[in-house]
Design an enzyme around this catalytic site. Structure first.
Site, mmCIF file in Angstrom:
data_model
loop_
_atom_site.group_PDB
_atom_site.id
_atom_site.type_symbol
_atom_site.label_atom_id
_atom_site.label_comp_id
_atom_site.label_asym_id
_atom_site.label_seq_id
_atom_site.Cartn_x
_atom_site.Cartn_y
_atom_site.Cartn_z
ATOM 1 N N ARG A 196 0.802 -1.234 0.000
ATOM 2 C CA ARG A 196 0.000 0.000 0.000
ATOM 3 C C ARG A 196 0.832 1.280 0.000
ATOM 4 N NH1 ARG A 196 -3.828 -0.368 4.731
ATOM 5 N NH2 ARG A 196 -2.566 -2.121 5.414
ATOM 6 N N GLU A 216 -6.924 -13.348 15.451
ATOM 7 C CA GLU A 216 -6.788 -12.443 14.313
ATOM 8 C C GLU A 216 -8.179 -12.058 13.822
ATOM 9 O OE1 GLU A 216 -3.877 -10.990 12.960
ATOM 10 O OE2 GLU A 216 -3.453 -11.695 14.976
ATOM 11 N N TYR A 245 28.787 31.715 -1.165
ATOM 12 C CA TYR A 245 28.962 30.270 -1.081
ATOM 13 C C TYR A 245 30.337 29.971 -0.498
ATOM 14 C CZ TYR A 245 29.851 25.435 -2.244
ATOM 15 O OH TYR A 245 30.182 24.111 -2.154
HETATM 16 C C1 UD1 Z 1 -0.170 -8.242 12.925
HETATM 17 C C2 UD1 Z 1 -0.724 -9.139 14.026
HETATM 18 C C3 UD1 Z 1 -1.995 -8.540 14.565
HETATM 19 C C4 UD1 Z 1 -1.740 -7.151 15.075
HETATM 20 C C5 UD1 Z 1 -1.101 -6.296 13.990
HETATM 21 C C6 UD1 Z 1 -0.644 -4.971 14.576
HETATM 22 C C7 UD1 Z 1 -0.065 -11.418 13.401
HETATM 23 C C8 UD1 Z 1 -0.508 -12.715 12.831
HETATM 24 N N1 UD1 Z 1 -0.971 -10.441 13.452
HETATM 25 O O1 UD1 Z 1 -1.106 -8.264 11.868
HETATM 26 O O2 UD1 Z 1 -2.511 -9.330 15.626
HETATM 27 O O3 UD1 Z 1 -2.927 -6.566 15.539
HETATM 28 O O4 UD1 Z 1 0.060 -6.937 13.434
HETATM 29 O O5 UD1 Z 1 -0.194 -4.130 13.564
HETATM 30 O O6 UD1 Z 1 1.083 -11.302 13.807
HETATM 31 N N2 UD1 Z 1 6.247 -9.719 8.568
HETATM 32 C C9 UD1 Z 1 7.353 -10.434 8.169
HETATM 33 N N3 UD1 Z 1 7.194 -11.640 7.586
HETATM 34 C C10 UD1 Z 1 5.981 -12.200 7.396
HETATM 35 C C11 UD1 Z 1 4.845 -11.481 7.806
HETATM 36 C C12 UD1 Z 1 5.000 -10.255 8.396
HETATM 37 O O7 UD1 Z 1 8.483 -9.952 8.328
HETATM 38 O O8 UD1 Z 1 5.939 -13.322 6.864
HETATM 39 C C13 UD1 Z 1 6.416 -8.420 9.208
HETATM 40 C C14 UD1 Z 1 5.808 -7.305 8.383
HETATM 41 O O9 UD1 Z 1 6.787 -6.722 7.522
HETATM 42 C C15 UD1 Z 1 5.378 -6.323 9.453
HETATM 43 C C16 UD1 Z 1 5.048 -7.213 10.641
HETATM 44 O O10 UD1 Z 1 5.716 -8.431 10.413
HETATM 45 O O11 UD1 Z 1 6.425 -5.447 9.832
HETATM 46 C C17 UD1 Z 1 3.547 -7.438 10.807
HETATM 47 O O12 UD1 Z 1 3.038 -8.067 9.649
HETATM 48 P P1 UD1 Z 1 1.660 -7.626 9.009
HETATM 49 O O13 UD1 Z 1 1.446 -8.421 7.781
HETATM 50 O O14 UD1 Z 1 1.557 -6.168 8.923
HETATM 51 O O15 UD1 Z 1 0.657 -8.172 10.130
HETATM 52 P P2 UD1 Z 1 -0.803 -7.679 10.393
HETATM 53 O O16 UD1 Z 1 -1.723 -8.413 9.475
HETATM 54 O O17 UD1 Z 1 -0.869 -6.217 10.409
#
Ligand code: UD1
Ligand code: MG
Length: 451
Positions: A15, A154, A348
């Site tokens: 996004r 979740e 400058y």
């Molecule tokens: C996650 C939480 C959710 C919480 C929310 C808060 C989980 C399953 N869910 O959801 O409960 O309310 O954050 O913002 O953890 N990332 C990786 N590798 C992956 C997946 C994610 O490095 O395979 C990193 C992403 O870059 C990010 C963070 O982990 O920095 C969170 O991942 P994101 O996909 O944003 O999780 P949410 O669905 O927002």
């Protein structure tokens, strides 16, 4: 107890609509990742591990530039937050003590909050950071059981009743390092997203008879960045807090909302900052200095009682001495301006040193670039550089030396000498009026021709 830090930074950030990995977008001139790193590292963890994936090379370079001691591991496929943490398993196999997981796109978690989580660890095996959400949206919900955290659900997997819960998961979690990897081995991907959720940890812990809890922080701390609008909101939040902190330190901000600071800007007390001043990274302003309106500063040091601006530009390596004056439309780059020296107008000064009390006249330029290389200009103390002097570097002007207005200095000027390199003036009596008449006649002829 010793602490290990993991920062998740593998996500793509679709996004953001940008080729730059999400965690490298900047707030106050520092990548989001650096903000998260700074917060985590203020607790002096014994190790820091960054999990990278999308744009891994660039993310790793930024992390190492901030701290050469961080370890980076790659998560080649983004299979969920538990899978991300699992990539650090081998690196942290011998880790003793606790592990805290932060997100690279969540820049404002405070050190105090992480410390409160450590305190809660005295009574619970797993500690999660939660917040009361104004708009719970798609956050994971924290299902409490009295003081304990029964589980995290979740949004996608939650029932209507669970979705009505407003206590949400920030994503920050802390537990014994060995326990974290042990529990992650049990995490499955049988859920609505088909991902390995780190949020399964509390339920897995309680199923073993261990205890989990959640502590709350202010929602502002958990602000995550997913879009350019979020990034702007994060910038605004950072600036508002930073301005407040500066004023509490004794800095006068005449129009706080128009001053933009860098994440590492240091300003001493008794300093006055006029409206519309922008600080880039690595700026230090000492006590009692005055930064006048519409100035832009980065990578520079301004000493006590100096005056900078209005409309000044200080670029990296500008070192402004005590009580020196840098005036309007003056640019200083990689140059030392001595105590009490003045460059007040349209100048400058680059790749140069200017001695104490030396005066640089309007329109002076250090011609530091020959098209290929940069060269130094050295000006001594108590010197006087006449207006519109061109200093063709490399060149030196001695102490107490002078250059005449419009001089092009191509040879060194010894101490106490005066350099002048312009044609002697020739004055022709009456010639101006004659010229005017000739020109007016020509003009009249031309206008007649065009009728
Ligand atoms: C996650 C939480 C959710 C919480 C929310 C808060 C989980 C399953 N869910 O959801 O409960 O309310 O954050 O913002 O953890 N990332 C990786 N590798 C992956 C997946 C994610 O490095 O395979 C990193 C992403 O870059 C990010 C963070 O982990 O920095 C969170 O991942 P994101 O996909 O944003 O999780 P949410 O669905 O927002
Ligand atoms: Mg998220």
């Amino acid at each position: 107890m010793s602490l290990h830090l993991i920062i998740l930074a593998a996500g793509k950030g679709t996004r953001m609509r940008s080729d730059l990995p999400k965690v490298l977008h900047q707030v106050a001139h520092a990548p989001l990742l650096v903000h998260a790193l700074r917060a985590g590292q203020s607790l002096e963890p014994v190790s820091t591990t960054i999990v990278t994936g999308h744009g891994a090379k660039a993310v790793e370079a930024a992390a190492l530039a901030y701290d050469p001691d961080v370890q980076c591991v790659r998560q080649n496929e983004q299979l969920g937050t538990a899978h991300a943490v699992d990539q650090a398993r081998a690196l942290l196999a011998e880790a003793e003590g606790d592990l805290v997981v932060l997100y690279g796109d969540t820049p404002f978690i405070s050190a105090e909050t992480i410390t409160r989580m450590q305190e809660a660890r005295a009574h619970h095996d797993v500690v999660v950071l939660g917040f009361e959400a104004a708009e719970p949206g798609k956050y994971g919900r924290l299902i409490m059981d009295g003081d304990g955290l029964a589980r995290i659900v979740e949004f996608k997997d939650a029932s209507e009743a669970e979705r009505a819960v407003t206590f949400c998961n920030s994503g920050v979690v802390m537990a014994d390092a060995k326990l974290v990897f042990d529990l992650i081995s049990q995490v499955s991907n049988e859920n609505a997203s088909g991902e390995y959720y780190l949020t399964d940890l509390p339920a897995l812990a309680t199923a073993r008879g261990l205890s989990a809890t959640a502590i709350a922080c202010d929602e502002a701390e958990t602000l995550g960045v997913n879009s350019k609008a979020d990034l702007a909101a994060a910038e605004a939040a950072f600036q508002a807090k930073a301005r407040q902190e500066l004023m509490e330190l004794g800095v006068t901000l005449q129009a706080p909302e128009t001053v933009f600071v860098g994440y590492d800007t240091h300003v001493g007390p008794e300093t006055i900052i006029e409206p519309n001043v922008v600080f880039g990274p690595e700026v230090t302003i000492e006590n009692g200095a005055r930064i006048r309106a519409f100035s832009h500063l980065e990578g520079c040091h301004v000493s006590r009682d100096a005056i900078v601006g209005p409309y000044a530009r200080l670029r990296p390596g500008a070192e402004i001495g005590e009580a020196a004056h840098i005036g309007n439309f003056v640019e200083v780059k990689n140059a030392t301006i001595g105590e009490g020296a003045k460059a007040n107008h349209l100048t400058y000064v680059g790749d140069a040193s200017v001695g104490a009390r030396t005066n640089i006249g309007a329109g002076t330029i250090t011609c530091n670039y020959d098209g290929v290389m940069k060269h130094q200009t050295e000006i001594g103390q108590d010197a006087f550089i006449g207006s519109n002097t061109m200093l063709v570097a490399p060149v030196k002007v001695g102490d107490r030396a002078m250059t005449a207005t419009a001089t092009v200095v191509t040879k060194n000027v010894p101490d106490a000498a005066m350099a002048i390199s312009r044609m002697e003036q020739v004055t022709k009596p009456g010639l101006a009026v004659k010229l005017f008449e000739i020109l007016k006649a020509k003009n009249a002829k031309r206008q007649k021709g065009s009728e």
